[in-house]
Design a protein around this motif. Structure first.
Motif, mmCIF file in Angstrom:
data_model
loop_
_atom_site.group_PDB
_atom_site.id
_atom_site.type_symbol
_atom_site.label_atom_id
_atom_site.label_comp_id
_atom_site.label_asym_id
_atom_site.label_seq_id
_atom_site.Cartn_x
_atom_site.Cartn_y
_atom_site.Cartn_z
ATOM 1 N N LEU A 127 78.801 -17.492 -17.442
ATOM 2 C CA LEU A 127 78.893 -16.388 -16.491
ATOM 3 C C LEU A 127 77.694 -16.363 -15.559
ATOM 4 C CD1 LEU A 127 80.278 -13.678 -15.590
ATOM 5 C CD2 LEU A 127 78.731 -12.539 -17.208
ATOM 6 N N ASP A 128 77.964 -16.328 -14.260
ATOM 7 C CA ASP A 128 76.944 -16.025 -13.263
ATOM 8 C C ASP A 128 76.749 -14.508 -13.302
ATOM 9 O OD1 ASP A 128 75.450 -15.428 -11.021
ATOM 10 O OD2 ASP A 128 76.574 -16.723 -9.667
ATOM 11 N N ASN A 130 75.645 -12.420 -11.426
ATOM 12 C CA ASN A 130 75.899 -11.672 -10.189
ATOM 13 C C ASN A 130 77.393 -11.437 -9.965
ATOM 14 O OD1 ASN A 130 73.158 -11.457 -9.344
ATOM 15 N ND2 ASN A 130 73.207 -13.608 -8.724
ATOM 16 N N THR A 131 78.207 -11.934 -10.870
ATOM 17 C CA THR A 131 79.659 -11.780 -10.770
ATOM 18 C C THR A 131 80.086 -10.433 -11.335
ATOM 19 O OG1 THR A 131 79.948 -14.165 -11.041
ATOM 20 C CG2 THR A 131 81.883 -12.790 -11.426
ATOM 21 N N MET A 132 81.020 -9.769 -10.634
ATOM 22 C CA MET A 132 81.550 -8.497 -11.132
ATOM 23 C C MET A 132 82.471 -8.772 -12.322
ATOM 24 S SD MET A 132 83.714 -5.496 -9.193
ATOM 25 C CE MET A 132 85.237 -6.429 -9.192
ATOM 26 N N VAL A 133 82.300 -8.003 -13.380
ATOM 27 C CA VAL A 133 83.129 -8.165 -14.575
ATOM 28 C C VAL A 133 84.002 -6.929 -14.764
ATOM 29 C CG1 VAL A 133 81.474 -9.704 -15.682
ATOM 30 C CG2 VAL A 133 81.294 -7.245 -16.066
ATOM 31 N N GLN A 162 79.978 -4.290 -17.641
ATOM 32 C CA GLN A 162 79.014 -4.389 -16.555
ATOM 33 C C GLN A 162 77.619 -3.951 -17.002
ATOM 34 O OE1 GLN A 162 79.892 -5.693 -13.318
ATOM 35 N NE2 GLN A 162 77.658 -5.876 -13.483
ATOM 36 N N THR A 200 86.729 -11.795 -15.368
ATOM 37 C CA THR A 200 86.306 -11.827 -13.964
ATOM 38 C C THR A 200 87.502 -12.218 -13.109
ATOM 39 O OG1 THR A 200 85.710 -14.180 -13.818
ATOM 40 C CG2 THR A 200 84.071 -12.697 -14.784
ATOM 41 N N ALA A 202 87.782 -14.779 -11.415
ATOM 42 C CA ALA A 202 87.985 -16.230 -11.540
ATOM 43 C C ALA A 202 88.434 -16.626 -12.940
ATOM 44 C CB ALA A 202 86.696 -16.967 -11.178
ATOM 45 N N ARG A 205 84.685 -15.822 -18.333
ATOM 46 C CA ARG A 205 83.381 -16.482 -18.293
ATOM 47 C C ARG A 205 82.559 -15.988 -19.486
ATOM 48 N NH1 ARG A 205 86.038 -19.090 -15.593
ATOM 49 N NH2 ARG A 205 85.731 -19.815 -13.442
ATOM 50 N N THR A 221 73.845 -18.947 -20.736
ATOM 51 C CA THR A 221 75.003 -19.075 -19.842
ATOM 52 C C THR A 221 75.323 -20.534 -19.521
ATOM 53 O OG1 THR A 221 73.702 -19.014 -17.791
ATOM 54 C CG2 THR A 221 74.333 -16.893 -18.762
#
Length: 255
Positions: A127-128, A130-133, A162, A200, A202, A205, A221
């Motif tokens: 998981l990045d 900065n990605t919204m979960v 989050q 996410t 995508a 993650r 990560t």
């Protein structure tokens, strides 16, 4: 004085008789027509009454029969029950939105079980931060003999997911207060670890959490390492995901 003629008296009588007979015939004809008309009206009423009863009976069993002999495309009780089933299937409790992660659950055969170390998060699955979960499932896996595999799992909503990410992303690479162990390779492997699987846009993650053994501890990560601190742990180490202890957890104390 004129002479009496019998034929003159018979003429009016015959005429009157003929008129009377014609009147009787007219009366009979009129009466017969009236009776025939009443008979036809009565027959029509019987026919319409039978037709109305047929419609009522057909309606009671779920269909409509046309008097002309055709069938009317009226929905029956089967289609109604199908609609009720669809409505029941979509009637979910408020505030509960099933996510893909909640449906899939924790994989029984996860890469963490055979990973050579905490940094071995498969490429593209980490998981990045900065990605919204939008959701989280915490999966606890055991490595010890007799306890290998999935030990427990818990689900968390978007807000908690989050919050976990926000608590991790501000951590340094290492918690300087934790001890550094030197141990033989055969005892360095942890007895268990936790995989955080985030929903996410995508797809799923992950962040791997290591807290036992003597090799390393923290949040991994695959591209970044964050030190092991208690603030994020308190958010997801609950229920069946809460360990009984761990080398670094014992040193951390306030988790």
């Amino acid at each position: 004085m004129p002479e009496h003629d019998p034929e003159q008296e018979l003429g009016p009588k015959f005429t009157s008789a003929l008129h009377n007979q014609a009147g009787v015939q007219n009366d009979l004809q009129t009466t017969g027509l009236a009776q025939e008309a009443r008979r036809r009206v009565h027959r029509r009423r019987q026919t319409w009454a039978v037709a109305a009863c047929a419609v009522l009976v057909a309606g009671a069993i779920g269909g409509v029969w046309s008097f002309a002999g055709g069938e009317s495309p009226v929905a029956t009780s089967n289609s109604d029950s199908s609609g009720d089933s669809k409505a029941a299937a979509t009637n979910k409790p408020e505030g509960v939105a099933p996510s893909v992660q909640a449906q899939v659950g924790c994989p029984v055969d996860h890469p963490v079980l055979t990973a050579p170390g905490p940094d071995a998060v498969p490429a593209g699955t980490g998981l990045d931060l900065n990605t919204m979960v939008t959701g989280l499932r915490a999966c606890r896996y055991g490595f010890a003999e007799g306890e290998t595999g999935l030990l427990g799992q818990e689900s968390f909503n978007a807000a908690t997911a989050q919050q976990v990410v926000n608590e991790i992303k501000v951590l340094p690479e290492r918690n300087a207060k934790l001890p550094v162990f030197k141990c033989a390779p055969q005892v360095s492997k942890p007895s268990e670890a936790i995989v955080l699987r985030f929903d996410t846009a995508a797809g799923i993650r992950e962040i791997w959490v290591w807290y036992d053994g003597c090799e390393s501890a923290g949040f991994f990560t695959g591209t970044h390492t964050y030190g092991l601190f208690s603030a994020p742990l308190k958010l997801f180490m609950t229920g069946s995901v809460r360990p009984s202890g761990g080398t670094y957890l014992d040193a951390l104390k306030d988790w």
